[in-house]
Design an enzyme around this catalytic site. Structure first.
Site, short mmCIF file in Angstrom:
data_model
loop_
_atom_site.label_atom_id
_atom_site.label_comp_id
_atom_site.label_asym_id
_atom_site.label_seq_id
_atom_site.Cartn_x
_atom_site.Cartn_y
_atom_site.Cartn_z
CE1 TYR A 146 -2.99 -3.04 0.19
CE2 TYR A 146 -3.71 -2.35 2.35
CZ TYR A 146 -3.81 -3.21 1.28
OH TYR A 146 -4.71 -4.24 1.31
CE LYS A 195 1.52 -17.86 -1.99
NZ LYS A 195 0.70 -19.08 -1.81
CG ASP A 227 -1.75 -20.16 0.28
OD1 ASP A 227 -0.97 -20.05 1.26
OD2 ASP A 227 -1.39 -20.67 -0.79
CG ASP A 251 -6.89 -4.32 4.20
OD1 ASP A 251 -7.85 -4.25 4.98
OD2 ASP A 251 -6.82 -3.70 3.13
CG ASP A 255 -12.05 -6.44 6.72
OD1 ASP A 255 -11.73 -5.89 7.79
OD2 ASP A 255 -12.46 -5.82 5.72
#
Ligand code: NAD
Length: 365
Positions: A146, A195, A227, A251, A255
């Site tokens: 970001y 990852k 994942d 992020d 959620d």
């Protein structure tokens, strides 16, 4: 102890829910012999109305000299509020992003707890929700994808967009130290999510996490690919204590973790810098649809205040007293509208604040 708390009530339900959290903090101060001094500051839509901008330099300076910031939420109805006709850098949310940046808040903490009495709201299978869960996600907040270089260009008629995911070891290390410190106050387990089978940034992430882990021998450290983590969150959320991850993974996963509790009005959050300083706020927004009606759920803000006590003031017993008071009120069947279910007693925002404040007790008094 004598502490100064900057209070940003904000917009919509903000003033209602923060008032209840302050009621609970005042009761903590009385029972445990502390003094909390509050300074009210404007940010968001209310600051636009008063000052023409969502955040003034003076507000930033006042927040910086406080010991911590307690916030409600900011913003209005994005379809109808005149605040959203302003240029993007003058809208309410621009104030919050600027404040976070000015205060150097690089670690975002989001607890995700399933209360046994609210299990019906959990969308997971009953045999999974029956085990309950209580985790904190520590998300690196100011680096990664970001904040990396980005560009969109068209070469020979073909348009390409590029975003860059970059981390340096210092950014990773300071987030890791926060996560391990938090684990020391909890069940002493950190799951670092990356990852590393594909990304260089994740391989560096894993290396630095392992270095930091060596300094915390009491904490169990494990690594999980993102994942797999997304699957484990819905398969067996009880396995997590502190989950540590970079900005974008955090992020998305935070959620997902919020959703499996089933109730946004219960979810606290904190954003911390390198010192003990932090900004504490509910995960939800300003809920303009229910603002001013005294029906909002103040529990997320009350639990954010408990995090403030724990992480900024090292008042662990006081924070535990607040969390225990919330659990007891829920166990006795009191509910605001958003978490109401059959057979429970519906209460207003201020009644919920009173009920929690009245339950605060000091185990040593
Ligand atoms: P929202 O979280 O405000 O509301 C979504 C739904 O959840 C609504 O039905 C609302 O009534 C309900 N809700 C939220 N908090 C609740 C509570 N404490 N008790 C009971 N019900 C609650 O999200 P939205 O409608 O998308 O956004 C409204 C405004 O809030 C927008 O201006 C948005 O930008 C802003 N916002 C601010 C923050 C922040 O201050 N950090 C975060 C998210 C959204």
């Amino acid at each position: 102890m004598n502490k100064n708390i900057a209070v940003i009530k904000g917009d919509g339900i903000g003033p209602e829910i923060v008032t209840e959290a302050m009621k609970v903090l005042d009761k903590v101060a009385k029972k445990f012999g502390h003094t909390f001094n509050y300074e009210q500051l404007l940010m968001g839509g209310c600051s636009i109305d008063a000052n023409g901008v969502p955040l003034t330099d003076e507000t930033i300076e006042r927040a910086k000299v406080a010991d911590a910031v307690l916030m409600g939420s900011i913003g209005g109805d994005t379809n109808t509020s005149p605040w959203y006709k302003l240029p993007p850098d003058l809208r309410p949310e621009a104030g919050l992003l600027k404040l976070r940046k000015s205060l150097g808040l690089f670690a975002n903490l989001r607890p995700s707890v399933l209360y046994p009495e609210l299990r019906a709201a959990c969308p997971l299978r009953e045999d999974i929700s029956a085990k309950g869960f209580d985790m904190v996600i520590v998300r690196e907040l100011t680096g990664g994808l970001y904040f990396g270089k980005r560009l969109t260009e068209t070469v020979n008629g073909v348009t390409t967009a590029v975003d860059t995911l970059s981390y340096n070891e210092n950014e990773i290390r300071r987030a890791a130290v926060k996560a391990f410190e938090i684990a020391m106050k909890r069940r002493k387990k950190v799951t670092s999510v990356d990852k590393a089978n594909v990304l260089d940034s994740s391989r560096l992430w894993r290396k630095v996490i392992n270095e930091v882990a060596e300094k915390y021998p009491e904490v169990t450290c494990e690594h999980m690919l993102v994942d797999n983590c997304a699957m484990q969150l819905v398969k067996d959320p009880a396995q997590f204590d502190v989950m540590l991850t970079e900005n974008m993974f955090g992020d998305i996963l935070s959620d997902e973790a919020s959703m499996i509790t089933g109730s946004i009005g219960m979810l606290a959050s904190a954003s911390l810098n390198e010192t003990k300083f932090g900004l504490y706020e509910p995960s939800g927004g300003s809920a303009p649809d229910i603002a001013g009606k005294n029906v909002a759920n103040p529990i997320a803000t009350v639990l954010s205040a408990a995090m403030l006590l724990k992480y900024s003031f090292d008042m662990d017993k006081e924070a535990d007293a607040v969390e225990k008071a919330v659990s007891e009120v829920i166990a006795e069947g009191y509910r605001t509208g958003d978490i109401m279910s059959e057979g429970c007693k519906r209460v207003s925002c201020s009644e919920m604040g009173d009920l929690i404040a009245n339950k605060i007790s000091c185990p040593l008094c």
